[in-house]
Design an enzyme around this catalytic site. Structure first.
Site, PDB file in Angstrom:
ATOM      1  N   HIS A 153      -3.468   7.054   2.411  1.00 57.64           N
ATOM      2  CA  HIS A 153      -3.774   5.579   1.777  1.00 57.64           C
ATOM      3  C   HIS A 153      -5.323   5.211   2.434  1.00 57.64           C
ATOM      4  O   HIS A 153      -5.507   5.337   3.661  1.00 57.64           O
ATOM      5  CB  HIS A 153      -2.942   4.491   2.152  1.00 57.64           C
ATOM      6  CG  HIS A 153      -3.152   3.213   1.974  1.00 57.64           C
ATOM      7  ND1 HIS A 153      -3.617   2.798   0.837  1.00 57.64           N
ATOM      8  CD2 HIS A 153      -3.309   2.152   2.737  1.00 57.64           C
ATOM      9  CE1 HIS A 153      -4.150   1.507   0.856  1.00 57.64           C
ATOM     10  NE2 HIS A 153      -3.748   1.021   1.951  1.00 57.64           N
ATOM     11  N   CYS A 161       0.782  -1.181  -0.188  1.00 59.41           N
ATOM     12  CA  CYS A 161      -0.044  -0.039  -0.039  1.00 59.41           C
ATOM     13  C   CYS A 161       0.832   1.124  -0.104  1.00 59.41           C
ATOM     14  O   CYS A 161       0.287   2.364  -0.207  1.00 59.41           O
ATOM     15  CB  CYS A 161      -0.911  -0.087   1.164  1.00 59.41           C
ATOM     16  SG  CYS A 161      -2.245  -1.436   0.986  1.00 59.41           S
ATOM     17  N   ASN A 192      -9.976  -0.616  -0.500  1.00 60.95           N
ATOM     18  CA  ASN A 192      -8.354  -0.539  -0.742  1.00 60.95           C
ATOM     19  C   ASN A 192      -8.012  -0.973  -1.833  1.00 60.95           C
ATOM     20  O   ASN A 192      -8.055  -2.336  -2.028  1.00 60.95           O
ATOM     21  CB  ASN A 192      -8.088  -1.180   0.728  1.00 60.95           C
ATOM     22  CG  ASN A 192      -6.432  -1.260   0.797  1.00 60.95           C
ATOM     23  OD1 ASN A 192      -5.794  -0.753  -0.128  1.00 60.95           O
ATOM     24  ND2 ASN A 192      -5.933  -1.639   1.700  1.00 60.95           N
TER      25      ASN A 192
HETATM   26  N1  ACO Z   1     -17.985  -9.106   8.857  1.00 58.26           N
HETATM   27  C1  ACO Z   1     -18.319  -9.443  10.080  1.00 58.26           C
HETATM   28  N2  ACO Z   1     -17.336  -9.759  10.862  1.00 58.26           N
HETATM   29  C2  ACO Z   1     -15.945  -9.800  10.894  1.00 58.26           C
HETATM   30  C3  ACO Z   1     -15.740  -9.465   9.625  1.00 58.26           C
HETATM   31  C4  ACO Z   1     -16.573  -9.096   8.435  1.00 58.26           C
HETATM   32  N3  ACO Z   1     -16.176  -8.864   7.261  1.00 58.26           N
HETATM   33  N4  ACO Z   1     -14.232  -9.610   9.422  1.00 58.26           N
HETATM   34  C5  ACO Z   1     -14.119  -9.831  10.523  1.00 58.26           C
HETATM   35  N5  ACO Z   1     -15.168 -10.045  11.487  1.00 58.26           N
HETATM   36  C6  ACO Z   1     -15.124 -10.289  13.010  1.00 58.26           C
HETATM   37  C7  ACO Z   1     -13.848 -11.026  13.383  1.00 58.26           C
HETATM   38  O1  ACO Z   1     -14.054 -12.490  13.107  1.00 58.26           O
HETATM   39  C8  ACO Z   1     -13.902 -10.794  15.183  1.00 58.26           C
HETATM   40  O2  ACO Z   1     -14.778 -11.751  15.618  1.00 58.26           O
HETATM   41  P1  ACO Z   1     -14.411 -12.394  17.023  1.00 58.26           P
HETATM   42  O3  ACO Z   1     -14.041 -11.144  17.821  1.00 58.26           O
HETATM   43  O4  ACO Z   1     -15.797 -13.066  17.314  1.00 58.26           O
HETATM   44  O5  ACO Z   1     -13.189 -12.837  16.703  1.00 58.26           O
HETATM   45  C9  ACO Z   1     -14.577  -9.417  14.933  1.00 58.26           C
HETATM   46  O6  ACO Z   1     -15.402  -9.087  13.701  1.00 58.26           O
HETATM   47  C10 ACO Z   1     -13.489  -8.226  15.173  1.00 58.26           C
HETATM   48  O7  ACO Z   1     -12.326  -8.702  14.247  1.00 58.26           O
HETATM   49  P2  ACO Z   1     -11.106  -7.568  14.050  1.00 58.26           P
HETATM   50  O8  ACO Z   1     -10.108  -8.121  13.085  1.00 58.26           O
HETATM   51  O9  ACO Z   1     -10.786  -7.316  15.378  1.00 58.26           O
HETATM   52  O10 ACO Z   1     -11.870  -6.289  13.585  1.00 58.26           O
HETATM   53  P3  ACO Z   1     -11.178  -4.769  13.374  1.00 58.26           P
HETATM   54  O11 ACO Z   1     -12.088  -3.787  14.079  1.00 58.26           O
HETATM   55  O12 ACO Z   1      -9.771  -5.034  13.665  1.00 58.26           O
HETATM   56  O13 ACO Z   1     -11.466  -4.623  11.952  1.00 58.26           O
HETATM   57  C11 ACO Z   1     -10.103  -4.490  10.022  1.00 58.26           C
HETATM   58  C12 ACO Z   1     -10.846  -5.391  10.824  1.00 58.26           C
HETATM   59  C13 ACO Z   1     -11.047  -3.558   9.190  1.00 58.26           C
HETATM   60  C14 ACO Z   1      -9.300  -5.528   8.762  1.00 58.26           C
HETATM   61  C15 ACO Z   1      -9.072  -3.673  10.669  1.00 58.26           C
HETATM   62  O14 ACO Z   1      -8.410  -4.371  11.556  1.00 58.26           O
HETATM   63  C16 ACO Z   1      -8.007  -2.982   9.646  1.00 58.26           C
HETATM   64  O15 ACO Z   1      -8.377  -1.919   8.971  1.00 58.26           O
HETATM   65  N6  ACO Z   1      -6.697  -3.352   9.793  1.00 58.26           N
HETATM   66  C17 ACO Z   1      -5.815  -2.658   9.159  1.00 58.26           C
HETATM   67  C18 ACO Z   1      -5.999  -2.840   7.547  1.00 58.26           C
HETATM   68  C19 ACO Z   1      -4.503  -2.082   6.774  1.00 58.26           C
HETATM   69  O16 ACO Z   1      -4.248  -1.047   6.949  1.00 58.26           O
HETATM   70  N7  ACO Z   1      -3.980  -2.792   6.062  1.00 58.26           N
HETATM   71  C20 ACO Z   1      -2.655  -2.330   5.405  1.00 58.26           C
HETATM   72  C21 ACO Z   1      -2.820  -2.055   3.834  1.00 58.26           C
HETATM   73  S1  ACO Z   1      -3.319  -3.539   3.151  1.00 58.26           S
HETATM   74  C22 ACO Z   1      -1.791  -3.698   2.104  1.00 58.26           C
HETATM   75  O17 ACO Z   1      -0.654  -3.324   2.572  1.00 58.26           O
HETATM   76  C23 ACO Z   1      -2.036  -4.938   0.936  1.00 58.26           C
END
Ligand code: ACO
Length: 344
Positions: free
Chosen positions: A269, A129, A299
């Site tokens: 980003h 990214c 993204n």
């Molecule tokens: N729908 C419903 N529930 C979901 C989903 C979904 N699509 N995805 C995950 N959950 C659930 C999980 O299973 C978890 O359930 P549990 O508590 O029973 O285990 C709960 O929701 C919380 O999951 P988290 O992963 O803690 O959710 P979070 O609030 O962290 O959001 C996300 C997830 C959006 C991926 C976030 O962590 C994020 O944005 N991370 C950073 C992404 C990023 O910046 N990446 C870098 C760039 S990408 C690249 O370089 C290619």
């Protein structure tokens, strides 16, 4: 006397570092839209969860028989048209991507050939990214050094080619798209002014695509084990992203004596609205200055920042102070400070 003065002026101009300026922008997203409601039918998720956790409403998906080079070509064609120049005038094409058409030759090779940039050479950059920032900084050096006059920097990804549409943790986040900028020598003080780019290999465990490279060449086993799909440990990446993107954005402001008032726009980003908000808060920016299009595209990895340029180009005025910031796989992260160089 006059002669001496002119001579001094010439020496001064010679010693002044040449700046690279963005002089045109072109963006492209595929027509096909994948909405949160569509995803509700594919995995156990909800529109509400996706909107509140990420800010995404829909994303674009490229046709299966098209590749990242097709995104780049469409974006570049728009850019050339806007600038009123032909592909033969281009010296160099850099493509930032993690979804190249092939392991080799590079996507840039394919793009230069297909757009008819007969004079140009090119290469790909892989920094997830942060790819567009790495490529923009690299491209600007070819202008600053005087080696080239016209450099195209493209950020594009066909994320649908590496996303597992059975994995709700990742499939709701990513989309396809890309955009390109043209870099030319600046005619004034505007242009790319400063950059802070970083990387830390500690990120490999949390965000990766395991197979298809030399470590795990493709095999029945890699396919059976879903190793050709992007893997992300969202929570850990989130923590690193929030801290590092905010820190690096603050760093570039401080070393260029910028304040929340003097920065006109943040182009961050588009991975998650909550990460962008944290960065904006650390920069003490009014929310009107924070450009957002994650709701429309999700993204698009290397595509997000140049897609912000193409969506918001009409807002930008010559001389605007713009900070770019990104965080991604690697880990890689960074910020760039530029002064916008044209009114559209
Ligand atoms: N729908 C419903 N529930 C979901 C989903 C979904 N699509 N995805 C995950 N959950 C659930 C999980 O299973 C978890 O359930 P549990 O508590 O029973 O285990 C709960 O929701 C919380 O999951 P988290 O992963 O803690 O959710 P979070 O609030 O962290 O959001 C996300 C997830 C959006 C991926 C976030 O962590 C994020 O944005 N991370 C950073 C992404 C990023 O910046 N990446 C870098 C760039 S990408 C690249 O370089 C290619």
């Amino acid at each position: 006397m006059n002669f001496q003065f002119l001579k001094l002026q010439r020496i001064e101009a010679k010693n002044k570092p040449m700046r690279a300026a963005i002089t045109a922008v072109g963006g492209y997203v595929p027509e096909k839209i994948l909405t949160n409601q569509d995803l509700e039918k594919m995995v156990d998720t909800s529109d509400e969860w996706i909107r509140t956790r990420t800010g995404i409403v829909e994303r674009r998906i490229l046709e299966e028989d098209k590749a990242t080079s097709d995104l780049c070509i469409k974006a570049i064609e728009k850019l050339l048209d806007k600038r009123g120049i032909s592909a033969e005038e281009i010296d160099l094409v850099i493509v930032a991507t993690v979804t190249p058409d092939h392991a080799f030759p590079s996507t840039a090779n394919i793009v230069t050939h297909k757009i008819g940039a007969t004079k140009a050479w090119g290469f790909d950059m892989s920094a997830a990214c942060s790819g567009f920032l790495y490529a923009l900084d690299t491209g600007s050096k070819f202008i600053e050094s005087g080696k080239h006059q016209k450099v195209i920097v493209c950020g594009a990804d066909k994320m649908s080619s590496i996303v597992n549409y059975k994995d709700r943790n990742t499939c709701v986040i990513f989309g396809d798209g890309g955009a390109a900028v043209l870099l030319e020598p600046s005619q004034d003080e505007n242009g790319i002014i400063d950059s802070v780019l970083k990387s830390d290999g500690v990120g490999i465990d949390y965000l990766n695509l395991k197979a298809g490279g030399s470590k795990h060449p493709s095999s029945h086993e890699t396919i059976d084990n879903d190793m050709h799909y992007l893997y992300q440990e969202g929570k850990t990446v989130f923590k690193f992203a929030v801290t590092n993107m905010a820190e690096v954005s603050r760093e570039i402001m401080d070393r260029n004596n910028l304040t929340g008032d003097s920065v006109d726009y943040l182009c961050a980003h588009q991975a998650n609205l909550r990460i962008i908000d944290a960065t904006a808060r650390r920069m003490e920016l009014d929310e009107k200055k924070v450009l957002i299009n994650i709701s429309k595209y999700g993204n698009t990895t290397a595509g997000t920042i140049p897609l912000l340029f193409s969506d918001f180009e009409s807002k930008f005025k010559k001389g605007d102070n713009i900070v770019l910031a990104a965080f991604g796989g690697g880990f890689t992260w960074g910020a760039i400070y530029l002064k916008w160089s044209y009114n559209s």
